[in-house]
Design an enzyme around this catalytic site. Structure first.
Site, PDB file in Angstrom:
ATOM      1  N   HIS A   1      23.182 -11.929 -19.079  1.00  0.00           N
ATOM      2  CA  HIS A   1      22.018 -11.518 -19.877  1.00  0.00           C
ATOM      3  C   HIS A   1      22.153 -10.061 -20.296  1.00  0.00           C
ATOM      4  CE1 HIS A   1      17.978 -11.292 -21.440  1.00  0.00           C
ATOM      5  NE2 HIS A   1      17.751 -10.221 -20.703  1.00  0.00           N
TER       6      HIS A   1
ATOM      7  N   MET B   1      19.831  -4.490 -21.192  1.00  0.00           N
ATOM      8  CA  MET B   1      19.909  -4.974 -19.818  1.00  0.00           C
ATOM      9  C   MET B   1      21.334  -5.432 -19.554  1.00  0.00           C
ATOM     10  SD  MET B   1      16.326  -7.087 -19.332  1.00  0.00           S
ATOM     11  CE  MET B   1      16.333  -6.896 -17.555  1.00  0.00           C
TER      12      MET B   1
ATOM     13  N   HIS C   1      11.584 -14.648 -26.096  1.00  0.00           N
ATOM     14  CA  HIS C   1      12.836 -13.919 -25.913  1.00  0.00           C
ATOM     15  C   HIS C   1      13.549 -14.410 -24.656  1.00  0.00           C
ATOM     16  CE1 HIS C   1      15.440 -10.565 -24.601  1.00  0.00           C
ATOM     17  NE2 HIS C   1      15.611 -10.371 -25.893  1.00  0.00           N
ATOM     18  N   HIS C   2      12.814 -14.494 -23.547  1.00  0.00           N
ATOM     19  CA  HIS C   2      13.382 -15.105 -22.355  1.00  0.00           C
ATOM     20  C   HIS C   2      12.261 -15.540 -21.414  1.00  0.00           C
ATOM     21  CE1 HIS C   2      13.112 -10.877 -20.728  1.00  0.00           C
ATOM     22  NE2 HIS C   2      12.699 -11.540 -19.666  1.00  0.00           N
TER      23      HIS C   2
ATOM     24  N   HIS D   1       8.716 -13.484 -21.894  1.00  0.00           N
ATOM     25  CA  HIS D   1       8.773 -12.261 -22.684  1.00  0.00           C
ATOM     26  C   HIS D   1       8.770 -12.655 -24.159  1.00  0.00           C
ATOM     27  CE1 HIS D   1      11.406  -8.670 -24.166  1.00  0.00           C
ATOM     28  NE2 HIS D   1      10.136  -8.521 -24.510  1.00  0.00           N
TER      29      HIS D   1
ATOM     30  N   HIS E   1      20.763  -7.591 -24.075  1.00  0.00           N
ATOM     31  CA  HIS E   1      20.053  -7.703 -25.349  1.00  0.00           C
ATOM     32  C   HIS E   1      21.080  -7.668 -26.480  1.00  0.00           C
ATOM     33  CE1 HIS E   1      16.096  -6.261 -23.271  1.00  0.00           C
ATOM     34  NE2 HIS E   1      16.508  -7.442 -22.862  1.00  0.00           N
TER      35      HIS E   1
ATOM     36  N   GLN F   1       7.105 -16.279 -16.043  1.00  0.00           N
ATOM     37  CA  GLN F   1       6.965 -15.100 -16.893  1.00  0.00           C
ATOM     38  C   GLN F   1       7.718 -15.347 -18.206  1.00  0.00           C
ATOM     39  OE1 GLN F   1       9.459 -11.443 -16.617  1.00  0.00           O
ATOM     40  NE2 GLN F   1       7.578 -10.482 -15.879  1.00  0.00           N
TER      41      GLN F   1
END
Length: 896
Positions: free
Chosen positions: A240, A312, A103-104, A170, A242, A168
């Site tokens: 950014h 977000m 997703h990111h 997601h 969703h 990280q």
């Protein structure tokens, strides 16, 4: 001839050993387990995690080690160390991921990642880093690579606090993992060890409290903050959200004018696109962003959150700043203020349509040019024409301030009126001696009566003349003072164990009294030697540091009603160290924080003023174990001013003042007086024009410091210097009043002795310097190259001859077999080492003539901070050098 051959061989041996001592970053890099390839789903190949293309440029791969998430909205993290201990620069980011899988992705930099072995679930309480994680890069929705402008890089390693990268990822929807394949998505970082003149940074604007009602067609999330740092230059932006986000826009607002930084649909590839305008952002500007959502199709409220069903609202600004004063990470999470967004351009409310072609290109990972903006080159840094703040200037003493000597006792506190007039709080003829208090903290010299002199003086900061005086027959041992927005004084008295609010009208009648006279205690109504006061300029709430016996900060309402209190903070509650004399306070109006000089622990701690929540700690070896006072200036991103003190077990670091960057905790400048020495610098304040005043309790004085540039200009003006041209190849300097006073040769580590003509030239204004340069240019061009070459070669030949002679002497000592041992050889190596500076890891004549002296610079071992500045000779008990004599008793637990 044999001696010469031996010397040549010795140099060859040194060169060979030097080449072995200079390790490539690959030698110090702990190899990562997996390898790099273009397909994130292909985990079968082996790859090189670190590749060195030349001695300066290299690349680092960060990949997931073949993971298979089991549930949707899984966050996995993996950490790798920065491949070198010295400073390095990221100049390019290359993503290896697909929106079908990830997703990111976010890249963080920190010192202590949660783990350094394998990968971990960082969506739970574990998180990414144990210390502060700084975001460096973000990717989502098949975004293309991001290449930084030339001469711009993200600085890592060295003293940046970034020793590890944490990636990280997601994983939003795990239906793509139904075949149980392994994922190796990640990033390639292209890096260089060459210092970059411009440092890249990330400014994150993020909405925290937006709620999107179900079915509502348009919902706006607004963010705005006042910018309070050095000039920055946005060159790229990223949006950014969703699924519900339609358009995100970011602006700079200056004098009511809105200038677009970037605007994009968050449903397009979430790359860093070039900024829409080549602008700068300066202190006092407003940064504003708006996210436009729709609640259509939803049956429940949608809130800001971390899952794909939440929303977000993020607007990222990638910027560069001059390397001298770069602030690498900033954020803004404030909502809309006042009527600001009534004037936002209409374009911010217009959704950007996403065509099926866009969606298809995103699905196939080829949307590198969607939106029509990524074809534009990223904005390049300006050069000579760019306005850059000068960080070469440092604080220097104003030697003739005050013009008329002030009659002062021990100077315990300093403050500033709203007009920047200086307020001095001193002890008159009372001294803090070894017999001032008993073991319970009770004052033992009440028979002396209150101080009869005026203890509060308001002084002109320019000339030092006393404007007004007050505070007679009120205090016994003054300590801290501050001034509120109404110019009322708030003061503490350690003998009385009380805090007073006084009007500035000179009537000496307390408006508020807190504590009981001469009665120490630790409850809400008593203090034990309270040290300082700070006032919130907005709410009027009062903060009191208490003190020598207690270890707490108390908060009161403007009329003196108890509100709360707290103790020392720590990012690790299991290792929390209590305050050891919270000695000084500074309120940070732009951050709504309170900073405390925790004296005997040698640190500065900052808290959220409203709640007492711990924010950060600044502790430096240069403090030497004690920090006596702290002040703050809301400029250049926030500057902390502090002074240290002498340890009870001997001076562990030079007594001096410090200027510290609040955000990076970097020491930007140190300063001390030239005409005297600090004995016990006890308090510090900084005016709006950057002048700094330090009160010294041991010398009964207040010392003024200004920027070295201001002092030079002031000296020129005071000396009445004129510069006149004589013909076309020379100039002379004429002084009508008096000659320029030369500075002492060793007053500051950055100062060097200058010949008389150089001293005069340093005192000239920039315009005069330029005029002189233009006049003397022709004469400088007339120097013969042969003369210059000769002057350069002669010293080199002499040094080489000395080296050959020494090698010959040693060959006679060790024999003629040319076995050379580089032993210490007297002071010559030390002198050459000092001339060359730090010589480790480089080949120079200092290494050739290596010696014990001059190649190591001894530091100051950190001494115990358990005591204070107490252990003095009893016969000097009344001397002004002795202030707080008795060692602080164990902290008394505060009660409600």
């Amino acid at each position: 001839m044999n001696a010469l051959v031996c010397s040549v061989l010795a140099l060859a041996i040194i060169c060979q050993s030097h080449s072995h001592s200079v390790r490539s970053p690959l030698d110090t890099f702990k190899r990562y387990q997996e390898s790099a390839w273009s397909d994130p789903n292909d985990c079968s190949s082996s790859r090189q995690p670190f590749s060195l293309s030349n001695p300066y440029n290299f690349s680092v791969d960060l990949r997931m080690p073949g993971v298979t998430p089991k549930v949707s909205d899984t966050y996995f993290c993996v950490a790798v160390p920065v491949p070198m201990q010295r400073e390095a620069y990221i100049v390019d980011f290359v993503p290896h991921a697909s929106m079908d899988t990830a997703h990111h992705m976010l890249l963080f930099g920190c010192t202590i990642p949660f783990s350094t072995k394998g990968y971990w679930d960082c969506g739970s309480e574990q998180g990414t880093c144990e210390d502060e994680a700084k975001i460096m890069y973000a990717w989502a929705r098949n975004a293309p690579p991001t290449k930084l402008p030339q001469d711009v890089g993200f600085k890592v390693g060295g003293d940046t606090g970034i020793t590890h990268f944490v990636l990280q990822i997601h994983y939003g929807d795990v239906t793509n993992f139904r075949d149980h394949h392994r994922d190796c998505s990640g990033l390639t970082l292209r890096m260089t060890s060459k210092p970059q003149p411009f440092i890249a940074g990330m400014y994150l604007m993020m909405s925290m409290n937006t709620v999107i009602p179900p079915g509502k067609k348009v919902v706006n999330a607004d963010i705005s903050c006042t910018y309070s740092s050095y000039p920055m230059h946005p060159f790229a932006f990223r949006t950014h959200t969703h699924r519900l986000g339609k358009v995100v826009s970011g602006y700079r607002v200056r004098n009511g004018q809105w200038t677009l930084i970037g605007r994009q649909s968050p449903q397009l590839p979430q790359a860093f696109y070039p900024a829409s305008n080549h602008i700068d952002v300066k202190y006092g500007d407003t940064l504003a962003a708006r996210c436009v959502f729709t609640g259509e199709g939803r049956t429940t409220k949608t809130r800001i959150g971390g899952t794909s069903d939440d929303e977000m609202c993020n607007f990222y600004i990638m910027y560069y700043m001059d390397s001298k004063h770069a602030v690498p990470y900033m954020d803004c999470m404030d909502g809309a203020r006042g009527d600001l967004f009534k004037n936002i351009p209409a374009e911010a409310n217009v959704p950007i349509p996403v065509t099926p072609d866009h969606l298809m290109s995103m699905m196939h990972g080829s949307a590198h040019h969607s939106g029509g903006e990524s074809n534009r080159a990223l904005q390049q840094p300006k050069r000579e024409e760019e306005e850059v703040l000068d960080q070469g200037a440092h604080l220097v003493e104003v030697p003739d301030w005050p013009e008329t000597p002030l009659q002062l006792g021990q100077v315990s506190g300093l403050a500033l009126m709203t007009d920047d007039n200086l307020v001095i709080f001193h002890r008159g003829d009372h001294r803090w001696g070894v017999n001032s208090f008993d073991n319970e903290g009770r004052y033992q010299q009440r028979s002396l009566g209150p101080i009869q002199q005026s203890t509060i003086l308001v002084v002109d900061p320019v000339k030092g003349n006393v404007i007004k005086a007050s505070g007679r027959n009120m205090f016994y041992l003054p300590h801290g003072i501050t001034v509120d927005t109404d110019n009322n004084y708030w003061v503490t008295d350690v003998a009385l164990h009380q805090v007073f609010k006084l009007g500035s009208d000179g009537k000496d009648k307390p408006l508020v009294v807190l504590g009981e006279a001469f009665e120490p205690g630790s409850d809400r109504n008593h203090f034990c030697k309270p040290t300082d006061v700070a006032v919130d300029p907005v709410t009027g709430n009062v903060f009191i540091s208490d003190g020598y016996c207690n270890a707490r900060i108390l908060k009161f309402s403007p009329d003196g009603k108890y509100l709360s209190h707290w103790g020392a903070g720590s990012s690790d509650r299991r290792r929390r160290v209590p305050f050891q004399i919270p000695h000084s306070l500074a309120f940070l109006p732009d951050r709504h924080e309170l900073c405390v000089a925790d004296r005997e622990n040698g640190r500065i701690q900052c808290f959220v003023a409203e709640t007492g929540e711990f924010v950060k700690e600044i502790k430096k070896d240069e403090f030497g174990g004690e920090v006596f006072a702290v002040s703050y200036a809301p400029v250049h991103g926030g500057l902390i001013y502090a002074v240290n003190g002498e340890s009870a077990y001997g001076q562990s670091a030079p007594l001096q003042g410090f200027v510290v960057n609040y955000s990076t905790k970097e020491i930007l400048d140190t300063f001390r007086p030239d005409t005297q020495e600090f004995k016990m610098p006890h308090d510090i304040v900084v005016t709006r024009d950057g002048s700094v005043f330090v009160g010294d309790a041991a010398t009964d004085s207040v010392i003024k410091f200004v920027s070295s540039e201001k002092e030079e200009h002031r000296s020129v003006k005071k000396g009445g210097i004129e510069v006149q041209e004589i013909e076309e190849t020379e100039y002379f300097v004429q002084s009508h009043l008096k000659p320029v006073q030369t500075q002492p040769a060793q007053t500051h580590v950055e100062k060097t002795a200058l010949p008389p003509q150089s001293q005069v030239h340093e005192a000239l204004t920039p315009e005069e310097k330029q005029k002189i340069k233009s006049v003397t240019r022709q004469s400088s061009q007339g120097v013969s190259p042969a003369v210059v070459t000769t002057l350069l070669l002669v010293p080199l030949v002499v040094v080489i001859a000395i080296g050959v002679f020494i090698r010959w002497k040693k060959s006679r000592m060790y024999g003629d077999d040319c076995e050379v041992k580089l032993e210490p050889s007297g002071s010559s190596g030390g002198i050459l080492g000092k001339l060359r500076g730090k010589a480790a890891g480089t080949l120079n004549l200092g290494n050739f003539f290596a010696s014990h002296k001059g190649y190591t610079r001894q530091g100051f071992d950190r001494l115990s901070t358990e005591g204070s500045d107490l252990d003095k000779d009893d016969e000097d008990a009344t001397d002004s050098e002795n202030e707080e004599y008795s060692a602080p008793p164990p902290p008394v637990s505060s009660s409600q």
